[in-house]
Design a protein around this motif. Structure first.
Motif, PDB file in Angstrom:
ATOM      1  N   MET A   1       0.840  -1.191   0.000  1.00 48.04           N
ATOM      2  CA  MET A   1       0.000   0.000   0.000  1.00 48.04           C
ATOM      3  C   MET A   1       0.884   1.254   0.000  1.00 48.04           C
ATOM      4  O   MET A   1       1.865   1.337   0.727  1.00 48.04           O
ATOM      5  CB  MET A   1      -0.889  -0.003   1.236  1.00 48.04           C
ATOM      6  N   ILE A   2       0.520   2.209  -0.817  1.00 48.66           N
ATOM      7  CA  ILE A   2       1.276   3.450  -0.920  1.00 48.66           C
ATOM      8  C   ILE A   2       0.828   4.403   0.183  1.00 48.66           C
ATOM      9  O   ILE A   2      -0.358   4.565   0.434  1.00 48.66           O
ATOM     10  CB  ILE A   2       1.076   4.092  -2.304  1.00 48.66           C
ATOM     11  N   ASN A   3       1.792   5.036   0.811  1.00 57.81           N
ATOM     12  CA  ASN A   3       1.513   5.991   1.874  1.00 57.81           C
ATOM     13  C   ASN A   3       0.611   7.107   1.350  1.00 57.81           C
ATOM     14  O   ASN A   3       0.924   7.729   0.321  1.00 57.81           O
ATOM     15  CB  ASN A   3       2.840   6.558   2.392  1.00 57.81           C
ATOM     16  N   PRO A   4      -0.500   7.406   2.044  1.00 53.84           N
ATOM     17  CA  PRO A   4      -1.419   8.447   1.569  1.00 53.84           C
ATOM     18  C   PRO A   4      -0.786   9.839   1.542  1.00 53.84           C
ATOM     19  O   PRO A   4      -1.179  10.676   0.713  1.00 53.84           O
ATOM     20  CB  PRO A   4      -2.589   8.381   2.557  1.00 53.84           C
ATOM     21  N   HIS A   5       0.186  10.107   2.399  1.00 55.02           N
ATOM     22  CA  HIS A   5       0.847  11.414   2.379  1.00 55.02           C
ATOM     23  C   HIS A   5       1.677  11.573   1.105  1.00 55.02           C
ATOM     24  O   HIS A   5       1.748  12.668   0.539  1.00 55.02           O
ATOM     25  CB  HIS A   5       1.712  11.609   3.625  1.00 55.02           C
ATOM     26  N   LEU A   6       2.285  10.480   0.653  1.00 54.59           N
ATOM     27  CA  LEU A   6       3.029  10.539  -0.603  1.00 54.59           C
ATOM     28  C   LEU A   6       2.086  10.711  -1.794  1.00 54.59           C
ATOM     29  O   LEU A   6       2.400  11.443  -2.736  1.00 54.59           O
ATOM     30  CB  LEU A   6       3.895   9.296  -0.775  1.00 54.59           C
ATOM     31  N   LEU A   7       0.937  10.065  -1.735  1.00 56.87           N
ATOM     32  CA  LEU A   7      -0.057  10.264  -2.799  1.00 56.87           C
ATOM     33  C   LEU A   7      -0.536  11.711  -2.831  1.00 56.87           C
ATOM     34  O   LEU A   7      -0.760  12.282  -3.904  1.00 56.87           O
ATOM     35  CB  LEU A   7      -1.242   9.312  -2.613  1.00 56.87           C
ATOM     36  N   ARG A   8      -0.659  12.316  -1.668  1.00 53.51           N
ATOM     37  CA  ARG A   8      -1.047  13.730  -1.606  1.00 53.51           C
ATOM     38  C   ARG A   8       0.053  14.610  -2.205  1.00 53.51           C
ATOM     39  O   ARG A   8      -0.246  15.596  -2.885  1.00 53.51           O
ATOM     40  CB  ARG A   8      -1.357  14.141  -0.158  1.00 53.51           C
ATOM     41  N   CYS A   9       1.312  14.250  -1.993  1.00 49.92           N
ATOM     42  CA  CYS A   9       2.413  14.988  -2.601  1.00 49.92           C
ATOM     43  C   CYS A   9       2.310  14.956  -4.125  1.00 49.92           C
ATOM     44  O   CYS A   9       2.536  15.974  -4.794  1.00 49.92           O
ATOM     45  CB  CYS A   9       3.758  14.411  -2.164  1.00 49.92           C
ATOM     46  N   VAL A  10       1.981  13.804  -4.670  1.00 46.98           N
ATOM     47  CA  VAL A  10       1.800  13.687  -6.119  1.00 46.98           C
ATOM     48  C   VAL A  10       0.634  14.574  -6.568  1.00 46.98           C
ATOM     49  O   VAL A  10       0.739  15.295  -7.570  1.00 46.98           O
ATOM     50  CB  VAL A  10       1.582  12.223  -6.547  1.00 46.98           C
ATOM     51  N   ALA A  11      -0.466  14.558  -5.835  1.00 51.79           N
ATOM     52  CA  ALA A  11      -1.620  15.401  -6.184  1.00 51.79           C
ATOM     53  C   ALA A  11      -1.245  16.887  -6.137  1.00 51.79           C
ATOM     54  O   ALA A  11      -1.651  17.664  -7.014  1.00 51.79           O
ATOM     55  CB  ALA A  11      -2.794  15.117  -5.247  1.00 51.79           C
ATOM     56  N   LEU A  12      -0.472  17.283  -5.147  1.00 51.54           N
ATOM     57  CA  LEU A  12      -0.018  18.675  -5.053  1.00 51.54           C
ATOM     58  C   LEU A  12       0.917  19.016  -6.210  1.00 51.54           C
ATOM     59  O   LEU A  12       0.861  20.131  -6.757  1.00 51.54           O
ATOM     60  CB  LEU A  12       0.662  18.933  -3.708  1.00 51.54           C
ATOM     61  N   ALA A  13       1.762  18.082  -6.599  1.00 52.47           N
ATOM     62  CA  ALA A  13       2.644  18.290  -7.747  1.00 52.47           C
ATOM     63  C   ALA A  13       1.820  18.460  -9.024  1.00 52.47           C
ATOM     64  O   ALA A  13       2.130  19.304  -9.872  1.00 52.47           O
ATOM     65  CB  ALA A  13       3.623  17.123  -7.880  1.00 52.47           C
ATOM     66  N   GLU A  14       0.756  17.683  -9.150  1.00 54.42           N
ATOM     67  CA  GLU A  14      -0.146  17.821 -10.302  1.00 54.42           C
ATOM     68  C   GLU A  14      -0.824  19.187 -10.293  1.00 54.42           C
ATOM     69  O   GLU A  14      -0.953  19.831 -11.339  1.00 54.42           O
ATOM     70  CB  GLU A  14      -1.184  16.703 -10.292  1.00 54.42           C
TER      71      GLU A  14
END
Length: 157
Positions: free
Chosen positions: A1-14
């Motif tokens: 499972m991917i860390n949700p904080h890292l997924l949020r970082c990707v969303a912020l980068a987008e």
């Protein structure tokens, strides 16, 4: 499972990319994993030094105790640049977990046809040796690669 904080970082980068800024995003969490603050890159929409990592370090220095700062984790889409590494160290923040390394980004930029950076690109440990660092996060690298590729293509056009 991917860390949700890292997924949020990707969303912020987008979000940053959609706004015309370089694709970087960061999330600062406390020792219990609660989000304290998040931000995205704004190097084109605010100024060239508006990196999320330095903004979170500034915020933490003003709003958290020394003990609270030392117990934070900063999740970020890319390893800190030298400016952000220094801010992280001076603010006495805790661990950094990044998706792509400075070395990887430098290699991508060469692949995309960019010239040398105006600033020496150094790993966090070369600037702030006491900061605990974890990364890269291999399963999110392809997405960050694509975001950086799209940013460079937009900048060239």
């Amino acid at each position: 499972m991917i860390n949700p904080h890292l997924l949020r970082c990707v969303a912020l980068a987008e979000e940053a990319l959609k706004a015309g800024d370089a694709p970087f995003g960061s999330v600062l969490v406390d020792e219990n994993g609660n989000v304290l603050k998040e931000d995205r890159n704004r190097v084109n929409s605010v100024d060239r030094t508006y990196h999320p990592e330095i903004e979170l370090a500034r915020w933490a220095a003003k709003n958290l105790t020394r003990e609270q700062r030392r117990n934070t984790i900063m999740y970020t889409s890319g390893e800190h640049c030298p400016m952000c590494s220094a801010a992280h160290g001076w603010a006495e923040l805790g661990k950094v977990i990044y998706i792509h390394s400075t070395e990887q980004l430098t290699q991508w930029h060469k692949e995309f046809g960019l010239g040398e950076s105006r600033v020496s690109q150094l790993p966090i440990k070369d600037i702030a040796p006491e900061v605990e660092v974890e990364g890269p996060v291999d399963n999110l690298l392809p997405r960050m690669y694509q975001l950086h590729k799209a940013y460079v293509a937009a900048e060239k056009s």
